[in-house]
Every structure is written in C-alpha cells, then in structure tokens.
Design a protein around this motif. Structure first.
Motif, PDB file in Angstrom:
ATOM      1  N   LEU A 117       0.855  -1.188   0.000  1.00 17.64           N
ATOM      2  CA  LEU A 117       0.000   0.000   0.000  1.00 17.64           C
ATOM      3  C   LEU A 117       0.888   1.233   0.000  1.00 17.64           C
ATOM      4  CD1 LEU A 117      -2.651  -1.113   2.649  1.00 17.64           C
ATOM      5  CD2 LEU A 117      -2.569  -1.579   0.195  1.00 17.64           C
ATOM      6  N   VAL A 118       0.884   1.957  -1.085  1.00 17.29           N
ATOM      7  CA  VAL A 118       1.741   3.130  -1.234  1.00 17.29           C
ATOM      8  C   VAL A 118       0.890   4.390  -1.084  1.00 17.29           C
ATOM      9  CG1 VAL A 118       3.352   4.337  -2.741  1.00 17.29           C
ATOM     10  CG2 VAL A 118       3.245   1.843  -2.782  1.00 17.29           C
ATOM     11  N   SER A 119       1.309   5.272  -0.183  1.00 16.93           N
ATOM     12  CA  SER A 119       0.539   6.497   0.064  1.00 16.93           C
ATOM     13  C   SER A 119       1.473   7.661   0.362  1.00 16.93           C
ATOM     14  CB  SER A 119      -0.412   6.294   1.244  1.00 16.93           C
ATOM     15  OG  SER A 119      -1.089   7.494   1.574  1.00 16.93           O
ATOM     16  N   ASP A 120       1.046   8.863  -0.031  1.00 14.76           N
ATOM     17  CA  ASP A 120       1.814  10.049   0.330  1.00 14.76           C
ATOM     18  C   ASP A 120       1.325  10.618   1.654  1.00 14.76           C
ATOM     19  OD1 ASP A 120      -0.610  10.964  -0.615  1.00 14.76           O
ATOM     20  OD2 ASP A 120       0.233  11.754  -2.486  1.00 14.76           O
ATOM     21  N   SER A 121       0.424   9.861   2.323  1.00 16.11           N
ATOM     22  CA  SER A 121      -0.020  10.216   3.667  1.00 16.11           C
ATOM     23  C   SER A 121       0.128   8.974   4.548  1.00 16.11           C
ATOM     24  CB  SER A 121      -1.466  10.719   3.640  1.00 16.11           C
ATOM     25  OG  SER A 121      -1.855  11.175   4.925  1.00 16.11           O
ATOM     26  N   VAL A 122      -0.816   8.712   5.421  1.00 12.67           N
ATOM     27  CA  VAL A 122      -0.701   7.589   6.351  1.00 12.67           C
ATOM     28  C   VAL A 122      -0.961   6.246   5.676  1.00 12.67           C
ATOM     29  CG1 VAL A 122      -1.556   6.621   8.528  1.00 12.67           C
ATOM     30  CG2 VAL A 122      -1.413   9.090   8.238  1.00 12.67           C
ATOM     31  N   GLY A 123      -1.896   6.224   4.747  1.00 17.89           N
ATOM     32  CA  GLY A 123      -2.217   4.980   4.058  1.00 17.89           C
ATOM     33  C   GLY A 123      -3.393   4.232   4.635  1.00 17.89           C
ATOM     34  N   GLU A 124      -4.118   4.854   5.563  1.00 17.81           N
ATOM     35  CA  GLU A 124      -5.255   4.183   6.188  1.00 17.81           C
ATOM     36  C   GLU A 124      -6.371   3.917   5.187  1.00 17.81           C
ATOM     37  OE1 GLU A 124      -6.293   6.759   9.388  1.00 17.81           O
ATOM     38  OE2 GLU A 124      -4.959   5.775  10.815  1.00 17.81           O
ATOM     39  N   THR A 125      -6.607   4.877   4.303  1.00 14.91           N
ATOM     40  CA  THR A 125      -7.677   4.715   3.313  1.00 14.91           C
ATOM     41  C   THR A 125      -7.413   3.505   2.431  1.00 14.91           C
ATOM     42  OG1 THR A 125      -8.069   7.109   3.272  1.00 14.91           O
ATOM     43  CG2 THR A 125      -8.913   5.822   1.412  1.00 14.91           C
TER      44      THR A 125
ATOM     45  N   GLU B  88      -5.555   0.885   3.079  1.00 13.50           N
ATOM     46  CA  GLU B  88      -5.665  -0.363   3.830  1.00 13.50           C
ATOM     47  C   GLU B  88      -7.118  -0.752   4.060  1.00 13.50           C
ATOM     48  OE1 GLU B  88      -4.132  -2.519   7.965  1.00 13.50           O
ATOM     49  OE2 GLU B  88      -3.202  -0.646   7.270  1.00 13.50           O
ATOM     50  N   PHE B  89      -7.950   0.238   4.365  1.00 12.32           N
ATOM     51  CA  PHE B  89      -9.370  -0.044   4.598  1.00 12.32           C
ATOM     52  C   PHE B  89     -10.014  -0.638   3.344  1.00 12.32           C
ATOM     53  CE2 PHE B  89     -13.857   1.147   4.432  1.00 12.32           C
ATOM     54  CZ  PHE B  89     -14.308   0.655   5.649  1.00 12.32           C
TER      55      PHE B  89
ATOM     56  N   GLY C 123     -11.666 -15.153   2.893  1.00  7.68           N
ATOM     57  CA  GLY C 123     -11.689 -14.534   4.227  1.00  7.68           C
ATOM     58  C   GLY C 123     -10.741 -13.377   4.419  1.00  7.68           C
ATOM     59  N   GLY C 124     -10.202 -12.837   3.349  1.00  7.11           N
ATOM     60  CA  GLY C 124      -9.335 -11.667   3.473  1.00  7.11           C
ATOM     61  C   GLY C 124      -7.963 -11.975   4.011  1.00  7.11           C
ATOM     62  N   ASP C 125      -7.490 -13.197   3.809  1.00 14.64           N
ATOM     63  CA  ASP C 125      -6.163 -13.588   4.298  1.00 14.64           C
ATOM     64  C   ASP C 125      -5.107 -13.036   3.343  1.00 14.64           C
ATOM     65  OD1 ASP C 125      -4.167 -14.738   5.751  1.00 14.64           O
ATOM     66  OD2 ASP C 125      -4.403 -16.736   4.864  1.00 14.64           O
ATOM     67  N   VAL C 126      -4.633 -11.825   3.648  1.00 14.61           N
ATOM     68  CA  VAL C 126      -3.696 -11.149   2.755  1.00 14.61           C
ATOM     69  C   VAL C 126      -2.574 -10.512   3.562  1.00 14.61           C
ATOM     70  CG1 VAL C 126      -5.004  -8.990   2.785  1.00 14.61           C
ATOM     71  CG2 VAL C 126      -3.523  -9.496   0.842  1.00 14.61           C
ATOM     72  N   ASN C 127      -1.399 -10.477   2.998  1.00 18.42           N
ATOM     73  CA  ASN C 127      -0.235  -9.892   3.664  1.00 18.42           C
ATOM     74  C   ASN C 127      -0.093  -8.441   3.198  1.00 18.42           C
ATOM     75  OD1 ASN C 127       2.184  -9.243   4.816  1.00 18.42           O
ATOM     76  ND2 ASN C 127       3.361 -10.872   3.841  1.00 18.42           N
ATOM     77  N   ILE C 128      -0.510  -7.515   4.038  1.00 19.05           N
ATOM     78  CA  ILE C 128      -0.486  -6.092   3.687  1.00 19.05           C
ATOM     79  C   ILE C 128       0.780  -5.432   4.226  1.00 19.05           C
ATOM     80  CG2 ILE C 128      -1.583  -3.856   4.107  1.00 19.05           C
ATOM     81  CD1 ILE C 128      -4.263  -5.213   3.961  1.00 19.05           C
ATOM     82  N   ARG C 129       1.458  -4.716   3.361  1.00 19.37           N
ATOM     83  CA  ARG C 129       2.654  -3.971   3.764  1.00 19.37           C
ATOM     84  C   ARG C 129       2.454  -2.504   3.396  1.00 19.37           C
ATOM     85  NH1 ARG C 129       7.269  -8.345   1.642  1.00 19.37           N
ATOM     86  NH2 ARG C 129       6.389 -10.132   2.785  1.00 19.37           N
ATOM     87  N   ARG C 130       2.264  -1.714   4.419  1.00 16.80           N
ATOM     88  CA  ARG C 130       1.961  -0.299   4.187  1.00 16.80           C
ATOM     89  C   ARG C 130       3.254   0.507   4.016  1.00 16.80           C
ATOM     90  NH1 ARG C 130      -1.631   3.239   8.355  1.00 16.80           N
ATOM     91  NH2 ARG C 130      -2.898   1.343   8.376  1.00 16.80           N
ATOM     92  N   ILE C 131       3.312   1.322   2.967  1.00 22.05           N
ATOM     93  CA  ILE C 131       4.453   2.213   2.717  1.00 22.05           C
ATOM     94  C   ILE C 131       3.920   3.648   2.771  1.00 22.05           C
ATOM     95  CG2 ILE C 131       6.434   2.672   1.222  1.00 22.05           C
ATOM     96  CD1 ILE C 131       6.214  -0.255   1.987  1.00 22.05           C
TER      97      ILE C 131
END
Length: 281
Positions: free
Chosen positions: A18-26, A28-29, A40-48
């Motif tokens: 997840l690439v964002s120029d802010s926090v990245g919450e949007t 991820e949601f 079931g949404g079993d995913v490996n999320i890596r926020r940048i």
C-alpha cells in the motif's frame, strides 16, 4: 477462467503493498474490505506511508515484483502517480489506483481539478477531533462546575445569569476553542482561578438591566413560576450587575455588552478579541 498469479511469499499469502503520500489508512481499509471477498481476506499487507520520492517507489515496485505481489496506492501528486504506474508496468507488477476514479468523478462534479495535496483527510480528522474535544470541554466546565478547568481554557466567560454564557461557550467550542464559563453571584465568592489566568483570556458579559429583567421574567414564566420571584426583581438584578462589574474590573478583563445581541454577534466580537490577542484560530 484466466489463471491467477502464482503466490510465492514465504507465508503463502498474497502480498499487497500500500503506497501512500499520507498515512495509508484509506488504502488499507479498501484493500481489506475487498480482500474479505476472497478466502476470508487472508492477505499480507505492507503499508508504505509518506512516500514523497521516486527512490522509495523504485524499491517498493522491486519488492512487489520479487514477492509476486501487487501495489495499491492513494497518492494524489501527479508526478509520483505517473512514475509509479510507469515503474509498475516496466516490472510487470499489477497496480490499482484507489483514489483516481473518484477524483476524476469529483472533478467532473465540481467542475475543477483537485488540490493534489497529500494528507487532507488527516487534517480534516484532526480538525474534527479538536472540535469534539472543545465541545466536551465546554460541557465539563459549564456554569462554574470545576474551577480547575479555568486554567486550561482558551477563554473564560463570566457574567450574571442569563447573559448567554452557555450558548456562547458552545458556539465558540464549535470553532475549536476550549471555553469555560462562570456565573457571578454576590453570595458566592468568585473562584481564585479567575484571578490567576491572563486578563485577556477572560471576557466579561454585561447586559442592560431592563432587558435582563424581561429575559428573566420570561424564563420564570416558561418554568411556570411567578414573575415576582427574586430572580427577576430589579433591585436584585442591579445588585448582581454591580457585583459582576466589580469582579470584572478586579480581573481587568475586556467586557462585552450583550444587550440586543444574538449569540453569533457576540461570538464574532469574542473571536476578534482572541485573534488580536494572539490566541490560536
């Protein structure tokens, strides 16, 4: 049916950057909501988060390519958007622009281009929580409930009963000011905290005796009480106003005559005083 991408991560789960120029919450949601439709949404999320340079984009695209993952982004700066899309295409990495379609739709609706300024949602959230905090403060320290709040207030309103202290406090709270108010009554000594705060942070509210008399008489009638009660007695009103004036003079605070003024008018005067005094806007 088209064959899906082969998942090669060590946890055997899809990897989404997840690439964002802010926090990245949007981002991820949205990703979690969408991925819930798949196993079931079993995913490996890596926020940048807070991506403001092309090097970070390069490194992220490379990592996504190596993990056979994908990228979802919420960046609004056009230059970085285009660079990410170009890099992702070069490396064969699937990429999803989460905000792009909505921005395009809103541009048509508003008839203008978006600001392209990162972090505006966060700023709006901060503003909202500041307002809620100020409203809670005004309720907690209304009508002199706890004198300790006077030392923490951005502004303290003082005056006799029915000078619109409470509605004025709430109006200013919606402008994000923490407001406390204290009723001045001859039989009750004003709290010592009133004399400990800077005079410019305290504002006295005065009113014409005849108007106050009418307001109080109407208040008594609305409560089903006789208008002859001491509360609306002119002699009593003059006594209260005289006491309030003494307290205000001792503090040395500015005084606003609220006679014939709507709450909005008085608030405008208060806000002007606060801004000239250097308080936050």
């Amino acid at each position: 049916m088209r064959e899906g991408r082969i998942i090669s991560s060590e946890t055997n789960r899809p990897v989404i950057y997840l690439v964002s120029d802010s926090v990245g919450e949007t981002a991820e949601f949205v990703v979690r909501a969408a991925s819930s439709q798949f196993n079931g949404g079993d995913v490996n999320i890596r926020r940048i988060p807070y991506v403001v340079d092309k090097r970070t984009i390069q490194e992220t695209v490379k990592a996504a390519a190596e993990s056979n993952g994908m990228i979802a982004f919420t960046m609004v700066v056009s230059d970085l958007q285009n660079y990410l899309l170009k890099e992702a295409k070069t490396h064969g990495v699937p990429v999803v622009d989460i905000m792009g379609p909505m921005l395009k739709g809103l541009s048509t609706l508003y008839g203008k281009e978006p600001k392209r300024e990162p972090g505006l949602v966060r700023k709006l959230d901060d503003d909202y929580f500041r307002k809620v905090e100020a409203i809670e403060f005004a309720v907690k320290y209304d009508d002199g409930k706890d004198p300790r709040g006077l030392l923490r207030a951005d502004v303290v309103l003082i005056g006799v009963s029915r000078t619109s202290k409470t509605p004025l406090s709430m109006y200013l709270a919606h402008k994000r000011f923490k407001v406390a108010n204290v009723p001045l009554v001859p039989e009750v000594e004003a709290p010592e905290e009133l004399y400990m705060i800077p005079a410019e942070r305290c504002i006295g509210l005065s009113i014409d005796p005849d108007q106050l008399n009418e307001i109080r008489r109407e208040r008594l009638r609305s409560l089903g009480l006789t208008a002859r009660a001491n509360y609306a007695n002119m002699e009593r009103i003059l006594q209260e106003l005289e006491y309030a004036e003494k307290v205000m003079k001792r503090i040395g605070c500015p005084i606003i005559d609220v006679s014939n003024k709507a709450v909005e008018e008085t608030a405008s005067v208060v806000l002007d005083m606060l801004r000239k005094g250097g308080s936050r806007s």
